[in-house]
Design an enzyme around this catalytic site. Structure first.
Site, short mmCIF file in Angstrom:
data_model
loop_
_atom_site.label_atom_id
_atom_site.label_comp_id
_atom_site.label_asym_id
_atom_site.label_seq_id
_atom_site.Cartn_x
_atom_site.Cartn_y
_atom_site.Cartn_z
CG ASN A 90 72.44 42.29 -20.36
OD1 ASN A 90 71.47 41.75 -19.84
ND2 ASN A 90 72.46 42.64 -21.65
CE1 TYR A 156 70.59 31.87 -21.43
CE2 TYR A 156 68.89 30.76 -20.13
CZ TYR A 156 69.42 31.92 -20.67
OH TYR A 156 68.82 33.13 -20.43
CE LYS A 160 72.01 33.71 -18.87
NZ LYS A 160 72.60 35.03 -19.01
CB THR A 191 65.12 40.29 -26.23
OG1 THR A 191 65.48 38.95 -25.86
CG2 THR A 191 64.79 41.10 -24.98
N1 LIG Z 1 65.04 37.27 -23.30
C1 LIG Z 1 64.79 36.45 -22.30
O1 LIG Z 1 63.72 35.81 -22.24
C2 LIG Z 1 65.81 36.30 -21.19
C3 LIG Z 1 65.40 35.68 -20.00
C4 LIG Z 1 66.34 35.54 -18.96
C5 LIG Z 1 67.64 36.00 -19.12
N2 LIG Z 1 68.00 36.59 -20.29
C6 LIG Z 1 69.38 37.08 -20.42
O2 LIG Z 1 69.35 38.47 -20.65
C7 LIG Z 1 70.59 38.85 -21.25
C8 LIG Z 1 70.28 39.78 -22.42
O3 LIG Z 1 69.61 39.03 -23.40
P1 LIG Z 1 68.42 39.64 -24.28
O4 LIG Z 1 67.20 38.88 -23.94
O5 LIG Z 1 68.40 41.10 -24.18
O6 LIG Z 1 68.85 39.12 -25.72
P2 LIG Z 1 69.54 39.87 -26.97
O7 LIG Z 1 68.66 40.97 -27.44
O8 LIG Z 1 69.90 38.78 -27.91
O9 LIG Z 1 70.85 40.51 -26.33
C9 LIG Z 1 71.99 39.76 -26.03
C10 LIG Z 1 73.13 40.72 -26.01
O10 LIG Z 1 74.32 40.03 -25.62
C11 LIG Z 1 75.35 40.34 -26.55
N3 LIG Z 1 76.30 39.23 -26.60
C12 LIG Z 1 76.04 37.92 -26.73
N4 LIG Z 1 77.18 37.22 -26.71
C13 LIG Z 1 78.18 38.13 -26.57
C14 LIG Z 1 79.59 38.03 -26.50
N5 LIG Z 1 80.20 36.84 -26.55
N6 LIG Z 1 80.31 39.15 -26.35
C15 LIG Z 1 79.71 40.37 -26.28
N7 LIG Z 1 78.37 40.52 -26.35
C16 LIG Z 1 77.62 39.40 -26.50
C17 LIG Z 1 74.61 40.59 -27.86
O11 LIG Z 1 75.37 41.44 -28.69
P3 LIG Z 1 76.13 40.99 -30.02
O12 LIG Z 1 75.31 39.94 -30.69
O13 LIG Z 1 76.22 42.29 -30.78
O14 LIG Z 1 77.44 40.51 -29.55
C18 LIG Z 1 73.39 41.35 -27.36
O15 LIG Z 1 73.69 42.71 -27.17
C19 LIG Z 1 71.30 37.56 -21.65
O16 LIG Z 1 72.31 37.27 -20.71
C20 LIG Z 1 70.18 36.52 -21.58
O17 LIG Z 1 70.66 35.23 -21.33
C21 LIG Z 1 67.11 36.77 -21.33
#
Ligand SMILES: NC(=O)c1ccc[n+]([C@@H]2O[C@H](COP(=O)([O-])OP(=O)(O)OC[C@H]3O[C@@H](n4cnc5c(N)ncnc54)[C@H](OP(=O)(O)O)[C@@H]3O)[C@@H](O)[C@H]2O)c1
Length: 255
Positions: A90, A156, A160, A191
């Protein structure tokens, strides 16, 4: 009985947002969880929160771009809990948002590495462990790059979209071993990663993002986690190779 009783689940990107919600939900459903992210303090807090509710969890801080972390996460699952049944890849981030001509190769590569290569490396070590008993591999993709093109998101979106190709290949390659592999495609989720929560984003940005969805709101991270629970569970026993939209209708809405 809890949905994930006796299961062991590995979740990357668990320090905040969707991954944190999934870790709490999976642990609450009986899974023993291995959690990862780069921020050690947030991971320690997550483990404490899970244990406070009677769950079991172990953390390994680190960057998913490092192959050694991918290997260590699976080793940790085996050492501490004896097996691996579920892997949720994730971790990810939006990366730098710029028009294509202004995006540097380094910036492009950084986003591809975190979102796509990190998941490839994870799967490389997770699949042999999952194959021992059959299991579920989930990757977090996005509607961006699949059903919607959005300016400024080249790396991005490419990462994806690439995850969907990766998961289809894994599903075809490992289905006979009892592994199901699916991509979950969240819509806008509330988030820190969402542009609506970016520094300087005002109510207008939030209203715009919400308005893109048929449901006229963003998801709570727990709503995406519940869909992950479905994909991880036996309820999804015939679901594999899918690009599973959990997007509040952002892909079909035109109003
Ligand atoms: N929020 C949205 O609208 C949305 C929509 C579609 C898809 N997504 C996807 O959902 C997933 C989770 O995102 P979220 O929305 O929950 O955002 P978030 O709260 O910013 O969480 C992202 C997570 O990924 C971790 N991360 C990022 N880069 C990393 C790395 N290189 N190594 C290890 N951990 C890493 C971050 O932890 P650390 O910073 O502690 O490393 C954090 O725990 C992502 O893949 C994002 O692209 C989000």
């Amino acid at each position: 009985m809890n949905t994930l009783e006796h299961k062991v689940a590995l979740i990357t990107g668990a320090t905040s947002g969707i991954g944190r919600a999934a870790a709490l939900l999976f642990a609450g459903e009986g899974a023993r969880v291995i959690v990862n992210g780069r921020r050690a303090d947030e991971l320690a807090q997550l483990v404490a929160d899970i244990e406070a509710h009677g769950g079991r969890a172990v953390a390994l801080p680190g960057d998913v771009r490092e192959e050694s972390i991918a290997a260590e996460l699976v080793s940790l699952a085996r050492e501490r809990f004896g097996r691996l049944d579920i892997a949720v890849n994730n971790a990810g981030s939006m990366g730098e948002m710029l028009p294509v001509p202004e995006l540097s190769r380094e910036s492009w590569q950084d986003t591809i590495d975190a979102n796509l290569t990190g998941t490839f490396l994870g799967a490389k070590y997770q699949l042999p462990a999952l194959a021992e008993r059959g299991g579920a591999l989930i990757v977090t993709s996005s509607f961006v790059g699949h059903t919607v093109g959005m300016p400024g998101t080249a790396a991005y979106a490419a990462s994806k979209a690439g995850l969907i190709g990766l998961v289809q290949t894994i599903a075809a390659e490992w289905g006979a071993k009892g592994i199901r592999a699916n991509a979950i495609l969240p819509g806008g989720t509330d988030t820190p990663a969402n542009v609506a929560n970016a520094p300087g984003a005002d109510a207008g940005v939030r209203g715009f993002v919400e308005g893109l969805h048929a449901l006229k709101r963003m998801a709570a991270p727990e709503e995406i986690a519940r869909a992950m629970l479905f994909l991880a569970s036996d309820a999804a026993s015939f679901v594999t190779g899918s690009a599973f939209l959990v997007d509040g209708g952002v892909s079909i809405s035109r109003t």
